[in-house]
Design a protein around this motif. Sequence first.
Motif, PDB file in Angstrom:
ATOM      1  N   UNK A  92     -83.207   9.299  -0.975  1.00  0.00           N
ATOM      2  CA  UNK A  92     -83.393   8.562  -0.769  1.00  0.00           C
ATOM      3  C   UNK A  92     -84.242   7.365  -1.675  1.00  0.00           C
ATOM      4  N   UNK A  93     -85.122   7.839  -2.272  1.00  0.00           N
ATOM      5  CA  UNK A  93     -85.701   6.963  -2.961  1.00  0.00           C
ATOM      6  C   UNK A  93     -85.234   6.797  -4.087  1.00  0.00           C
ATOM      7  N   UNK A  94     -83.876   7.209  -4.934  1.00  0.00           N
ATOM      8  CA  UNK A  94     -83.586   6.690  -6.104  1.00  0.00           C
ATOM      9  C   UNK A  94     -82.317   6.947  -6.631  1.00  0.00           C
ATOM     10  N   UNK A  95     -81.899   7.558  -5.352  1.00  0.00           N
ATOM     11  CA  UNK A  95     -80.547   6.503  -5.260  1.00  0.00           C
ATOM     12  C   UNK A  95     -79.589   6.250  -5.971  1.00  0.00           C
ATOM     13  N   UNK A  96     -79.710   4.511  -5.311  1.00  0.00           N
ATOM     14  CA  UNK A  96     -79.641   3.341  -5.918  1.00  0.00           C
ATOM     15  C   UNK A  96     -79.737   3.244  -7.743  1.00  0.00           C
ATOM     16  N   UNK A  97     -80.094   4.294  -7.534  1.00  0.00           N
ATOM     17  CA  UNK A  97     -80.778   3.991  -9.766  1.00  0.00           C
ATOM     18  C   UNK A  97     -79.991   5.054 -10.653  1.00  0.00           C
ATOM     19  N   UNK A  98     -79.450   6.089  -9.704  1.00  0.00           N
ATOM     20  CA  UNK A  98     -78.546   6.812  -9.773  1.00  0.00           C
ATOM     21  C   UNK A  98     -77.868   6.621 -10.378  1.00  0.00           C
ATOM     22  N   UNK A  99     -77.703   5.683  -9.224  1.00  0.00           N
ATOM     23  CA  UNK A  99     -75.583   5.305  -8.444  1.00  0.00           C
ATOM     24  C   UNK A  99     -75.069   4.485  -9.723  1.00  0.00           C
ATOM     25  N   UNK A 100     -76.802   3.575  -9.974  1.00  0.00           N
ATOM     26  CA  UNK A 100     -76.346   2.227 -11.255  1.00  0.00           C
ATOM     27  C   UNK A 100     -76.208   3.232 -12.649  1.00  0.00           C
ATOM     28  N   UNK A 101     -77.042   3.647 -12.996  1.00  0.00           N
ATOM     29  CA  UNK A 101     -77.733   4.024 -14.457  1.00  0.00           C
ATOM     30  C   UNK A 101     -76.878   5.161 -15.072  1.00  0.00           C
ATOM     31  N   UNK A 102     -76.063   5.474 -14.781  1.00  0.00           N
ATOM     32  CA  UNK A 102     -75.463   6.087 -15.596  1.00  0.00           C
ATOM     33  C   UNK A 102     -73.842   7.121 -15.120  1.00  0.00           C
ATOM     34  N   UNK A 103     -72.815   7.241 -15.153  1.00  0.00           N
ATOM     35  CA  UNK A 103     -71.747   7.387 -15.036  1.00  0.00           C
ATOM     36  C   UNK A 103     -71.650   8.773 -15.095  1.00  0.00           C
ATOM     37  N   UNK A 104     -71.995   9.536 -15.611  1.00  0.00           N
ATOM     38  CA  UNK A 104     -72.542  11.344 -16.153  1.00  0.00           C
ATOM     39  C   UNK A 104     -73.225  11.309 -15.846  1.00  0.00           C
ATOM     40  N   UNK A 105     -73.223  12.632 -14.775  1.00  0.00           N
ATOM     41  CA  UNK A 105     -74.256  13.277 -14.267  1.00  0.00           C
ATOM     42  C   UNK A 105     -74.473  14.802 -14.329  1.00  0.00           C
ATOM     43  N   UNK A 106     -75.261  15.557 -14.734  1.00  0.00           N
ATOM     44  CA  UNK A 106     -75.536  16.719 -14.506  1.00  0.00           C
ATOM     45  C   UNK A 106     -76.053  17.281 -13.325  1.00  0.00           C
ATOM     46  N   UNK A 107     -75.577  17.855 -12.436  1.00  0.00           N
ATOM     47  CA  UNK A 107     -76.653  18.471 -11.555  1.00  0.00           C
ATOM     48  C   UNK A 107     -76.729  19.598 -11.484  1.00  0.00           C
ATOM     49  N   UNK A 108     -78.270  20.380 -11.436  1.00  0.00           N
ATOM     50  CA  UNK A 108     -78.467  21.750 -11.814  1.00  0.00           C
ATOM     51  C   UNK A 108     -78.977  22.563 -10.276  1.00  0.00           C
ATOM     52  N   UNK A 109     -78.013  23.465 -10.220  1.00  0.00           N
ATOM     53  CA  UNK A 109     -78.695  23.639  -8.455  1.00  0.00           C
ATOM     54  C   UNK A 109     -78.851  25.453  -8.904  1.00  0.00           C
ATOM     55  N   UNK A 110     -80.535  25.399  -8.394  1.00  0.00           N
ATOM     56  CA  UNK A 110     -80.908  27.549  -8.725  1.00  0.00           C
ATOM     57  C   UNK A 110     -79.860  28.785  -8.104  1.00  0.00           C
TER      58      UNK A 110
END
Length: 181
Positions: A92-110
């Motif tokens: 929740x601390x970064x969600x709004x920033x993530x939604x607006x900053x860049x349209x291309x995300x790579x999400x890493x899970x281990x």
Amino acid sequence: MNVEILRLFHRAERDKRVTTHCGLVGRAFGASGMYIYGDKDEKVVSSIQKVNKAWGGKFFVKYIDNWKTFIKEAKNEGKTIINLTMYGIPLPNVLEKLKTENNNLLVIIGSEKVPIDVYMLSDYNISIGNQPHSEVAALAVFLDRIFNGLEFYKEFEDAKLKIVPQEKGKKIIQLNNKDFK
Ligand code: SAM
């Protein structure tokens, strides 16, 4: 928003089901595909392809050879790299920033212990609560929040099967199903 998943350190025997479930969740919750680093395991690919064939969509699954190079290249291509980890900053601390900053995300899970380099290479280290749980749950919550609950109304292209929601019982309809077996 285009979200791709990078599943790190897949172990053929131990992680077969969990990695397949990461792919199923990724597909159902709106990601476009999943890269896998680790043991090559064609069963994971074929399970997801089977689901695509019946339920539609073009969710891809691909193996990669070098995770470090892959992450660096993804960064150079302009993707924001997000490592999901219980040690990170609450979503929740970064969600709004993530939604607006860049349209291309790579999400890493281990799967097993994730090396520190992954944390350092990532733009964000994000937690879904600061307790240990599961990559499947972490991915589901992340995608649900980033796509604002897309999984509840997402339609899949070229689906052969579709569920008609029922209060009780199961109803599936077949669409364009001439060559569906
Ligand atoms: N102990 C391992 C480590 O030190 O990285 C983590 C193993 S955990 C079973 C597998 C994966 O689940 C992690 O790499 C992470 O992607 C995800 N995960 C588990 N709990 C999480 C949490 N609270 N928040 C975000 N991701 C989590």
